[in-house]
Design a protein around this motif. Structure first.
Motif, PDB file in Angstrom:
ATOM      1  N   LYS A   1      -6.052 -27.169 -67.805  1.00  0.00           N
ATOM      2  CA  LYS A   1      -7.076 -26.440 -67.058  1.00  0.00           C
ATOM      3  C   LYS A   1      -7.431 -27.178 -65.773  1.00  0.00           C
ATOM      4  O   LYS A   1      -7.640 -26.559 -64.718  1.00  0.00           O
ATOM      5  CB  LYS A   1      -8.315 -26.241 -67.923  1.00  0.00           C
ATOM      6  CG  LYS A   1      -8.113 -25.269 -69.083  1.00  0.00           C
ATOM      7  CD  LYS A   1      -9.383 -25.093 -69.888  1.00  0.00           C
ATOM      8  CE  LYS A   1      -9.183 -24.078 -71.023  1.00  0.00           C
ATOM      9  NZ  LYS A   1     -10.411 -23.885 -71.834  1.00  0.00           N
TER      10      LYS A   1
ATOM     11  N   THR B   1      -5.165 -19.640 -73.565  1.00  0.00           N
ATOM     12  CA  THR B   1      -4.650 -20.557 -74.589  1.00  0.00           C
ATOM     13  C   THR B   1      -3.691 -21.556 -73.952  1.00  0.00           C
ATOM     14  O   THR B   1      -3.322 -21.440 -72.777  1.00  0.00           O
ATOM     15  CB  THR B   1      -3.947 -19.773 -75.697  1.00  0.00           C
ATOM     16  OG1 THR B   1      -2.802 -19.104 -75.133  1.00  0.00           O
ATOM     17  CG2 THR B   1      -4.873 -18.741 -76.329  1.00  0.00           C
ATOM     18  N   LYS B   2      -3.250 -22.529 -74.760  1.00  0.00           N
ATOM     19  CA  LYS B   2      -2.349 -23.544 -74.231  1.00  0.00           C
ATOM     20  C   LYS B   2      -1.018 -22.937 -73.800  1.00  0.00           C
ATOM     21  O   LYS B   2      -0.463 -23.297 -72.749  1.00  0.00           O
ATOM     22  CB  LYS B   2      -2.123 -24.626 -75.293  1.00  0.00           C
ATOM     23  CG  LYS B   2      -1.333 -25.825 -74.791  1.00  0.00           C
ATOM     24  CD  LYS B   2      -1.310 -26.923 -75.823  1.00  0.00           C
ATOM     25  CE  LYS B   2      -0.603 -28.167 -75.277  1.00  0.00           C
ATOM     26  NZ  LYS B   2      -0.594 -29.279 -76.259  1.00  0.00           N
TER      27      LYS B   2
ATOM     28  N   ARG C   1       2.987 -31.700 -74.257  1.00  0.00           N
ATOM     29  CA  ARG C   1       2.248 -32.880 -74.686  1.00  0.00           C
ATOM     30  C   ARG C   1       0.887 -32.984 -74.011  1.00  0.00           C
ATOM     31  O   ARG C   1       0.001 -33.692 -74.476  1.00  0.00           O
ATOM     32  CB  ARG C   1       3.084 -34.135 -74.397  1.00  0.00           C
ATOM     33  CG  ARG C   1       4.340 -34.267 -75.253  1.00  0.00           C
ATOM     34  CD  ARG C   1       4.956 -35.653 -75.115  1.00  0.00           C
ATOM     35  NE  ARG C   1       5.317 -35.925 -73.718  1.00  0.00           N
ATOM     36  CZ  ARG C   1       6.493 -35.623 -73.181  1.00  0.00           C
ATOM     37  NH1 ARG C   1       7.420 -35.000 -73.901  1.00  0.00           N
ATOM     38  NH2 ARG C   1       6.750 -35.911 -71.913  1.00  0.00           N
ATOM     39  N   ALA C   2       0.713 -32.302 -72.886  1.00  0.00           N
ATOM     40  CA  ALA C   2      -0.575 -32.339 -72.182  1.00  0.00           C
ATOM     41  C   ALA C   2      -1.638 -31.583 -72.973  1.00  0.00           C
ATOM     42  O   ALA C   2      -1.357 -30.580 -73.644  1.00  0.00           O
ATOM     43  CB  ALA C   2      -0.430 -31.739 -70.782  1.00  0.00           C
ATOM     44  N   THR C   3      -2.857 -32.043 -72.871  1.00  0.00           N
ATOM     45  CA  THR C   3      -3.955 -31.378 -73.562  1.00  0.00           C
ATOM     46  C   THR C   3      -4.379 -30.129 -72.797  1.00  0.00           C
ATOM     47  O   THR C   3      -4.039 -29.951 -71.616  1.00  0.00           O
ATOM     48  CB  THR C   3      -5.153 -32.319 -73.707  1.00  0.00           C
ATOM     49  OG1 THR C   3      -5.641 -32.660 -72.388  1.00  0.00           O
ATOM     50  CG2 THR C   3      -4.758 -33.596 -74.456  1.00  0.00           C
ATOM     51  N   VAL C   4      -5.150 -29.266 -73.476  1.00  0.00           N
ATOM     52  CA  VAL C   4      -5.645 -28.032 -72.833  1.00  0.00           C
ATOM     53  C   VAL C   4      -6.548 -28.379 -71.659  1.00  0.00           C
ATOM     54  O   VAL C   4      -6.517 -27.736 -70.602  1.00  0.00           O
ATOM     55  CB  VAL C   4      -6.380 -27.156 -73.873  1.00  0.00           C
ATOM     56  CG1 VAL C   4      -7.014 -25.941 -73.192  1.00  0.00           C
ATOM     57  CG2 VAL C   4      -5.415 -26.709 -74.963  1.00  0.00           C
ATOM     58  N   ALA C   5      -7.382 -29.430 -71.840  1.00  0.00           N
ATOM     59  CA  ALA C   5      -8.283 -29.828 -70.757  1.00  0.00           C
ATOM     60  C   ALA C   5      -7.493 -30.270 -69.527  1.00  0.00           C
ATOM     61  O   ALA C   5      -7.853 -29.936 -68.382  1.00  0.00           O
ATOM     62  CB  ALA C   5      -9.194 -30.954 -71.239  1.00  0.00           C
ATOM     63  N   MET C   6      -6.392 -31.018 -69.753  1.00  0.00           N
ATOM     64  CA  MET C   6      -5.583 -31.446 -68.618  1.00  0.00           C
ATOM     65  C   MET C   6      -4.922 -30.256 -67.931  1.00  0.00           C
ATOM     66  O   MET C   6      -4.837 -30.202 -66.695  1.00  0.00           O
ATOM     67  CB  MET C   6      -4.513 -32.442 -69.092  1.00  0.00           C
ATOM     68  CG  MET C   6      -5.069 -33.776 -69.579  1.00  0.00           C
ATOM     69  SD  MET C   6      -3.768 -34.884 -70.216  1.00  0.00           S
ATOM     70  CE  MET C   6      -2.768 -35.102 -68.753  1.00  0.00           C
TER      71      MET C   6
END
Length: 394
Positions: free
Chosen positions: A45, A61-62, A38-43
């Motif tokens: 990273k 990638t995610k 559920r976490a975004t890619v930005a989170m």
């Protein structure tokens, strides 16, 4: 009645202590944020940065990020404690920036104070110089300056000779810039040429200015004529070289068969005629290419007349060069052409290449050269005697 000896009982095994609870006091492990899809890619990273992971996760990638962070582990960057710590660090950075600006301001203020003290000291020293040199201002040149002037070489300017520090203020057409008379109080300097000119009547000044302008115009005209003459000479030289190059190419094309492809009698090193044509090629001792000794000079051909030998040397050098260049391409190189007692010699070394030499020597001098027989072109018929070892190869 005998007493029985006491037997010590074996030690009882101790119970293992239970593991301490995860998290410690005040930490609710169940409510900690977790790494999940559920976490975004930005989170994700950001979490990699917070954990100090090493790798090129910026381009992952995610799925790769989730695999790297391990699913369902604590997401440190989402905890309230980490956010509070981040805010505290921001406050610390802001305070450090303020402290740094204050320190820079203090250093700048100290530097300005030192500069003001230095400038005041210099002004005081300059004022003392002026007072000490005031008595030297005893020359009157009213046409140049209203104040009394002093000899420039007798004055000092900030501790240095004024005659080598200051320059003329008038800067007329005849100015020499080196001060001749100076005024300390007005910071005025004049060279002798400008002072002499200013002392003349206006009409005489105009006449001298006109004569100066005519002289300058004449020098410019002479320079233009000189440049034009140099350009004409350069053009004539280029035209002469181009004509000589065309003549040489035509001469090579018109060479006879005995020059282009010497017959067997002219290629026999054991029966030399009056003149011998030789060639050599190899790298110089440039500490880069392999070099043991100067390259051997190879026998090319022999002729009864000097004219035929020179013609063969010219054809061999320009047409049969080791690089397969055309005569015109060879002419573009820096060719060294010499003549010794009517015998031609050619030499050239293109940049980062071998040195190619071709020359003509009399029969008597041939025996003293370090020569081996020349390997002729495949299209030339090589007689049997040329396959033998050259008798003049040392």
């Amino acid at each position: 009645m005998k007493r029985k000896a006491k037997v010590n009982a074996p030690p009882q095994p101790t119970r293992p202590e239970s593991d301490p609870p995860i998290g410690g006091p005040g930490v609710d492990v169940a409510r900690l944020p977790r790494v999940s899809a559920r976490a975004t890619v930005a989170m994700l990273k950001e979490e990699c940065l917070v954990r100090g992971l090493v790798g090129r996760f910026h381009s992952m990638t995610k799925d790769q990020l989730l695999e790297r962070l391990v699913d369902n582990t604590v997401m440190l960057c989402a905890t309230n404690e980490y956010k509070a710590l981040a805010r505290i660090k921001d406050v610390m950075r802001a305070e450090a920036a303020v402290k740094e600006r204050e320190a820079v301001a203090i250093v700048q203020e100290r530097r300005e104070v030192q500069d003001r003290k230095r400038q005041k000291r210099a002004d005081d020293e300059r004022a003392a110089e002026k007072r000490n040199q005031k008595q030297l201002h005893c020359h009157s040149l009213p046409a140049v300056h209203s104040c009394p002037l002093a000899i420039s070489s007798s004055l000092a300017l900030n501790g240095r000779p004024r005659s080598t520090t200051a320059v003329c203020n008038l800067r007329k057409f005849c100015c020499t810039t080196r001060p001749f008379r100076s005024c300390d109080e007005c910071n005025f300097d004049v060279c002798q040429a400008c002072a002499d000119l200013a002392a003349l009547p206006a009409a005489e000044q105009d006449a001298r200015r006109a004569a100066h302008d005519r002289a300058v115009a004449e020098r410019e005209r002479q320079m233009r004529n000189l440049w034009a003459e140099q350009e004409r000479e350069q053009q004539l030289s280029e035209d002469r070289k181009a004509a000589a190059d065309r003549q040489l190419v035509a001469k090579l094309d018109a060479s006879g068969a005995h020059i282009k492809n010497p017959p067997a009698a002219n290629r026999n090193p054991q029966k030399l005629l009056a003149y011998v044509v030789w060639s050599s090629n190899g790298y110089d001792s440039d500490k880069f290419h392999g070099y043991n000794e100067p390259p051997e000079k190879e026998f090319d051909s022999t002729y009864a007349s000097k004219e035929d030998a020179n013609a063969r040397a010219t054809f061999l050098f320009y047409q049969k060069n080791i690089w397969g260049l055309s005569p015109q391409e060879m002419l573009d190189e820096d060719v060294d052409e010499r003549t010794n007692d009517g015998c031609d010699y050619y030499e050239v070394r293109p940049e980062d290449s071998e040195r190619w030499k071709v020359g003509v020597v009399p029969k008597a001098a041939f025996a003293f050269l370090n020569i081996r027989k020349r390997h002729h072109d495949d299209d030339m018929d090589i007689p049997d005697f040329e396959l033998e070892r050259n008798a003049f190869c040392f």
